[in-house]
Design an enzyme around this catalytic site. Structure first.
Site, PDB file in Angstrom:
ATOM      1  N   THR A  48      60.933  46.395  57.156  1.00  0.00           N
ATOM      2  CA  THR A  48      60.417  44.376  57.439  1.00  0.00           C
ATOM      3  C   THR A  48      61.407  44.379  58.032  1.00  0.00           C
ATOM      4  O   THR A  48      62.652  43.831  58.221  1.00  0.00           O
ATOM      5  CB  THR A  48      60.057  44.742  54.901  1.00  0.00           C
ATOM      6  OG1 THR A  48      59.824  43.508  55.732  1.00  0.00           O
ATOM      7  CG2 THR A  48      61.144  44.773  55.126  1.00  0.00           C
ATOM      8  N   THR A  59      56.949  42.554  55.157  1.00  0.00           N
ATOM      9  CA  THR A  59      55.474  43.922  55.134  1.00  0.00           C
ATOM     10  C   THR A  59      55.918  44.457  53.876  1.00  0.00           C
ATOM     11  O   THR A  59      56.826  44.703  54.028  1.00  0.00           O
ATOM     12  CB  THR A  59      56.033  44.411  56.763  1.00  0.00           C
ATOM     13  OG1 THR A  59      56.292  43.669  58.218  1.00  0.00           O
ATOM     14  CG2 THR A  59      55.132  45.160  56.904  1.00  0.00           C
ATOM     15  N   VAL A  79      53.060  42.753  69.154  1.00  0.00           N
ATOM     16  CA  VAL A  79      53.177  43.568  67.858  1.00  0.00           C
ATOM     17  C   VAL A  79      53.663  44.177  68.049  1.00  0.00           C
ATOM     18  O   VAL A  79      55.198  44.077  68.609  1.00  0.00           O
ATOM     19  CB  VAL A  79      52.512  45.249  68.985  1.00  0.00           C
ATOM     20  CG1 VAL A  79      52.465  46.368  67.544  1.00  0.00           C
ATOM     21  CG2 VAL A  79      50.912  44.760  69.750  1.00  0.00           C
ATOM     22  N   GLY A  94      60.320  42.324  63.653  1.00  0.00           N
ATOM     23  CA  GLY A  94      60.177  44.423  64.751  1.00  0.00           C
ATOM     24  C   GLY A  94      60.902  43.557  65.548  1.00  0.00           C
ATOM     25  O   GLY A  94      61.331  45.513  65.706  1.00  0.00           O
TER      26      GLY A  94
HETATM   27  N1  GLY Z   1      58.294  43.900  60.455  1.00  0.00           N
HETATM   28  C1  GLY Z   1      56.874  43.139  60.979  1.00  0.00           C
HETATM   29  C2  GLY Z   1      56.962  42.715  62.259  1.00  0.00           C
HETATM   30  O1  GLY Z   1      57.968  42.522  62.913  1.00  0.00           O
HETATM   31  O2  GLY Z   1      55.420  42.494  62.381  1.00  0.00           O
END
Ligand code: GLY
Length: 345
Positions: free
Chosen positions: A246, A195, A224, A249
């Protein structure tokens, strides 16, 4: 010999984790070991100062500074810096060049924050638009909401004539077709992802941030990640500093990771210490321990900056009036991360 407090605390945190404080290389060709790298991890610079995740953040930092110098707008600067990463179709983790979701269409997440006014805008699961960070900015500036998702975000973008783009690039489409076949043969390997999170400290002490990603490759449509979540993938507190994340997530957003980094800085930790403390806190609570694949960047109001990751090799980019370079962060385990992020290994 007097040990500087910051270096001592950083070493202690790393020792608790059983890993070295910092690695040896930077993309700029400098070889840094031990104490010089440690000093750099807790370095400070005169603002305007920009930091971002990964080596692909370096051109984004340079663009951010260029825009800041001409427009003197922190929001314009971070938006334009992140747009540069979004426009790079060779980046499999940011923008429409990203790995698609499981249905073969790229879904983008992004957010933006302004320290002054504590304002935020965010979009998630957006298909077919080139610059989600700019849509997020318009959500912040033109609505009473913080976050729009999916079809609603796309309608909002279409009404404002945002530039549209392909559902997926031809290269990613053929990789997706192979993934589909492998999945049918039950041999699919979950890809990693990365990211861009980018933070700017202005000379007047204001902090701005932006974050953008195509997220987890071949994710369930509608998934998401942390990147558009305020306090997850990005957080700015104009009185203290900013942080961005990053990596996977799911392992950041369950702990309000970037918010926690900023809160640790509020308690007096340096940016590197705060990133390390957040990793240790999350690992102490998570059933996976340190097997999290996450990384943080941070800067504070005084112009100090740093980063840390759960594995070895996470690189981040820093730019100010005197230099623009890629630095190595400390990793709290021996697991390799790779200098270019999971999707490029
Ligand atoms: N860090 C980006 C995601 O997990 O979408």
């Amino acid at each position: 010999m007097k040990i500087p407090r910051r270096a001592f605390v950083g070493s202690s945190l790393a020792a608790i984790a059983g890993g070295p404080l910092i690695g040896a290389n930077s993309k700029s060709g400098n070889s840094k070991s031990g104490s010089s790298a440690r000093r750099e991890a807790d370095a400070s610079a005169k603002p305007p100062l920009v930091i971002s995740t990964w080596p692909f953040g370096k051109p984004a930092n340079d663009r951010t500074l260029e825009v800041f110098r001409s427009a003197r707008s922190g929001l314009d600067a971070v938006e334009q810096g992140v747009r540069l990463a979004e426009a790079d179709l060779s980046n499999p983790s940011v923008g429409l060049g990203g790995i698609p979701a499981a249905h073969g269409v790229v879904q983008l997440d992004a957010c933006i924050m302004s320290g002054p006014g504590h304002k935020a805008g965010s979009v998630a699961a957006v298909e077919g638009f080139k610059h989600p960070v700019s849509i997020a900015r318009r959500v912040m500036e033109e609505t009473r909401h913080v976050m729009l998702v999916g079809e609603g975000a796309q309608r909002f973008a279409r009404e404002r004539k945002f530039e549209e783009g392909p559902a997926v690039t031809p290269g990613q489409k053929s990789a997706w077709e192979n993934w589909k076949k492998a999945q049918e043969a039950e041999k699919a390997k979950a890809p990693n992802h990365d990211t861009i999170a980018l933070l700017l400290l202005s000379p007047s002490g204001d902090i701005f941030g932006a974050c953008s990603t195509s997220g987890w490759g071949y994710k369930i449509p509608g998934r998401v990640g942390d990147s558009p979540i305020i306090g997850g993938g990005l957080y700015v507190d104009n009185a203290v500093g900013g942080a961005g994340a990053t990596g996977i997530g799911e392992n950041v957003m369950r702990y309000c990771g970037s918010f926690l980094v900023v809160e640790f800085m509020r308690q007096g930790m340096s940016p590197t210490e705060a990133c390390l403390a957040t990793l240790h806190r999350i690992a102490s609570m998570d059933p996976k321990g340190y097997d999290l694949s996450i990384n943080f960047i941070a800067l504070d109001k005084r112009g100090r900056f740093g980063a840390a990751g759960t594995g070895q090799g996470f690189q981040y980019s820093v730019a100010c009036d005197d230099y623009s370079k890629v630095l190595q962060s400390p990793g709290v385990t021996q697991k390799p991360v790779g200098p270019l992020g999971g999707n490029r290994l």
